[in-house]
Design an enzyme around this catalytic site. Structure first.
Site, PDB file in Angstrom:
ATOM      1  N   ASP A   1       0.817  -1.209   0.000  1.00 36.16           N
ATOM      2  CA  ASP A   1       0.000   0.000   0.000  1.00 36.16           C
ATOM      3  C   ASP A   1       0.852   1.260   0.000  1.00 36.16           C
ATOM      4  OD1 ASP A   1       0.741  -0.786   2.655  1.00 36.16           O
ATOM      5  OD2 ASP A   1      -0.751   0.584   3.491  1.00 36.16           O
TER       6      ASP A   1
ATOM      7  N   GLU B   1       0.110  -1.377   5.682  1.00 35.79           N
ATOM      8  CA  GLU B   1       1.157  -0.841   6.565  1.00 35.79           C
ATOM      9  C   GLU B   1       0.936   0.626   6.887  1.00 35.79           C
ATOM     10  OE1 GLU B   1       4.839   1.174   7.782  1.00 35.79           O
ATOM     11  OE2 GLU B   1       3.656   1.506   5.963  1.00 35.79           O
TER      12      GLU B   1
END
Length: 504
Positions: free
Chosen positions: A129, A196
């Site tokens: 991400d 994350e």
């Protein structure tokens, strides 16, 4: 003045002079005695890397808008799945050998089985991400932020550095190793979380739980983190690669003040309105921060780098018993170095009032703390309670810790074979750089693996100067093609050496 008086003054002067000479000698001896702590390692011959092809593949990954959400686990799920398909298509040899598992729907765990199951495995982490582009800043980018364009020797776009650069370079290295016929002795795990940037609870935390359930104990873990810094640390003429051996903790505290609401034409006694009390409390917290010092990880970092510095920097850092207060004051003057010395206090959110002529009955603020190893969440809460009480009175406020608070990670030992492997690999792939332990002041996915490994390192093989650091989570994020090739070589070397059985 009498002759006896003159004699006494001369004796005092001689004593002071002798003391100064002795002090200078001690300082000089300490400075010289602190020899270099750098490994004497020869560079390895660079592995051939298809720079154009690798950069194009990274650009493809950047074009996928894998922006994650704390509240909506399915946001951009199609983009994450396209990234999974891209990995399978671009790295067919790796996927023919590695076992692939989906964890929590969008996170991926790869297992490359080693030939010796008795050896503890190693784990390489990265995340899929990326953070969003700040609305309204799209036009400030030299290229479109999700273009993945390769231009002027750089791969441009959100995620090219953080953290698809690490993810894709790991996959490139594994593909090359599989193609060469390499077979690891240790099992190698690759774990790629999908959240994350919003805590890692759906991705890395679940992957760690799966490994724990399987009774896996990891030899070492490497995740994104500190960098190869050039021109950032005062007194150094060479780039310094800092290996994060610990990560600061995280705590956000909500502070609430209540007062009698009313009309602004009749304000209450000075300092007793909700906003006045909140202002006094926040100023107190900002002024009276938790104590800092050149100790722990920061102390070891400066002790390692001191012999490599020039001029007064070397003298001062080699003699902190004398110059410690001066050095600390200088370090506290910059946000990046101050953060290495203490648990930091950041005033991040304030809410009060909704009309210009009404005194609000409540004021609320959020204060974010990044906790230094050695401090605890409980100590920080007690500090807040004490300082706010001093500012407004012990019965005038409420405190609440937001969910997601964590203490600082444990500190990975630097006298270990695992640290020496990483130190050696950096010297081999980045010849001429200095290597030292450092403290990761931001959060990473690796914090979730503390129960299954004692050797967790936070290091990204990315070169950065002061100008580059502004691009991190900012405008014009990019990664140079040459540096990307270095990253691939770094992971190629780290896996091939780290997955070997230890020498007797």
């Amino acid at each position: 003045m009498s002759a006896a008086g003159h004699t006494m003054i001369r004796k005092i002067a001689l004593f002071v002079l002798a003391a100064l000479v002795l002090l200078a000698a001690v300082v000089g001896i300490n400075t010289v005695r602190k020899g270099s702590r750098q490994m004497d390692v020869a560079a390895v011959a660079p592995v051939a890397v298809d720079e154009a092809g690798a950069s194009a593949r990274l650009g493809e990954a950047v074009r996928l808008r894998t922006v994650s959400s704390r509240d909506d686990a399915s946001l951009n799920a199609d983009q994450f799945r396209q990234l999974h398909s891209l990995l399978q298509a671009r790295f067919p040899k790796a996927h023919a050998v590695l076992k692939r598992e989906l964890i929590g729907d969008l996170s991926v765990l790869y297992t490359w089985e080693g030939s010796n199951p008795k050896l503890p495995p190693i784990l390489l982490l990265a995340h899929q991400d990326v953070v969003p582009v700040a609305p309204g800043t799209e036009g400030d980018w030299q290229v479109a932020p999700f273009s993945g364009e390769v231009k002027d020797g750089f791969v441009w776009g959100r995620g090219s550095w953080d953290d698809k650069g690490n993810l894709m370079s790991q996959m490139e290295a594994v593909e090359m190793l599989v193609a060469s016929g390499y077979k690891p002795e240790r099992t190698v795990y690759l774990a790629y979380g999908a959240d994350e940037e919003v805590s890692g609870l759906r991705g890395a935390a679940k992957i760690a739980a799966v490994l724990k359930e399987r009774n896996i104990r990891l030899d070492f873990v490497i995740d994104e983190g500190l960098l190869v810094l050039d021109g950032i640390l005062p007194g150094l003429t060479k780039p310094a690669a800092l290996i994060g051996v610990a990560e600061k903790g995280y705590l956000s505290v909500v502070l609430k003040m209540a007062a009698t609401p009313g009309h602004s034409s009749m304000p209450p006694k000075h300092g007793t309105s909700a906003i006045a009390m909140m202002s006094a409390a926040l100023k107190r917290l900002d002024d009276e921060q938790l104590p800092g010092g050149i100790r722990g990880v920061a102390g070891e970092m400066f002790d390692t780098l001191a012999p490599e510095m020039g001029g007064f920097s070397r003298v001062a850092l080699s003699n902190l018993w004398l110059f410690g207060p001066v050095v600390q004051k200088q370090l506290e003057g910059a946000g990046s170095t101050n953060a290495m010395l203490r648990t930091t206090t950041a005033l991040t959110i304030v809410n009060a009032g909704n009309k210009e002529n009404v005194l609000p009955g409540r004021a609320e603020a959020t204060v974010n703390f990044r906790i230094l190893p050695g401090d605890t969440k409980e100590q920080v809460m007690e500090h807040v309670r004490k300082e706010v009480g001093q500012a407004v009175g012990a019965d005038k406020f409420e405190l609440m810790a937001l969910p997601g608070a964590v203490d600082a990670s444990k500190v990975a030992p630097t006298d270990s074979a695992q640290y020496r492997l990483l130190d050696k690999t950096i010297h081999e792939v980045f010849p001429g750089v200095l290597v030292a332990p450092g403290l990761m002041i931001a959060a990473t996915d690796s914090v979730h693996f503390g129960e299954i490994s004692d050797h967790i390192f936070k290091f990204s093989p990315v070169r950065a100067n002061a100008e580059d650091l502004k691009r991190f989570h900012g405008t014009n994020e990019r990664l140079s093609v040459a540096n990307y090739a270095e990253a691939i070589r770094f992971y190629h070397r780290l896996i091939s050496e780290g997955a070997k059985a230890p020498k007797p």
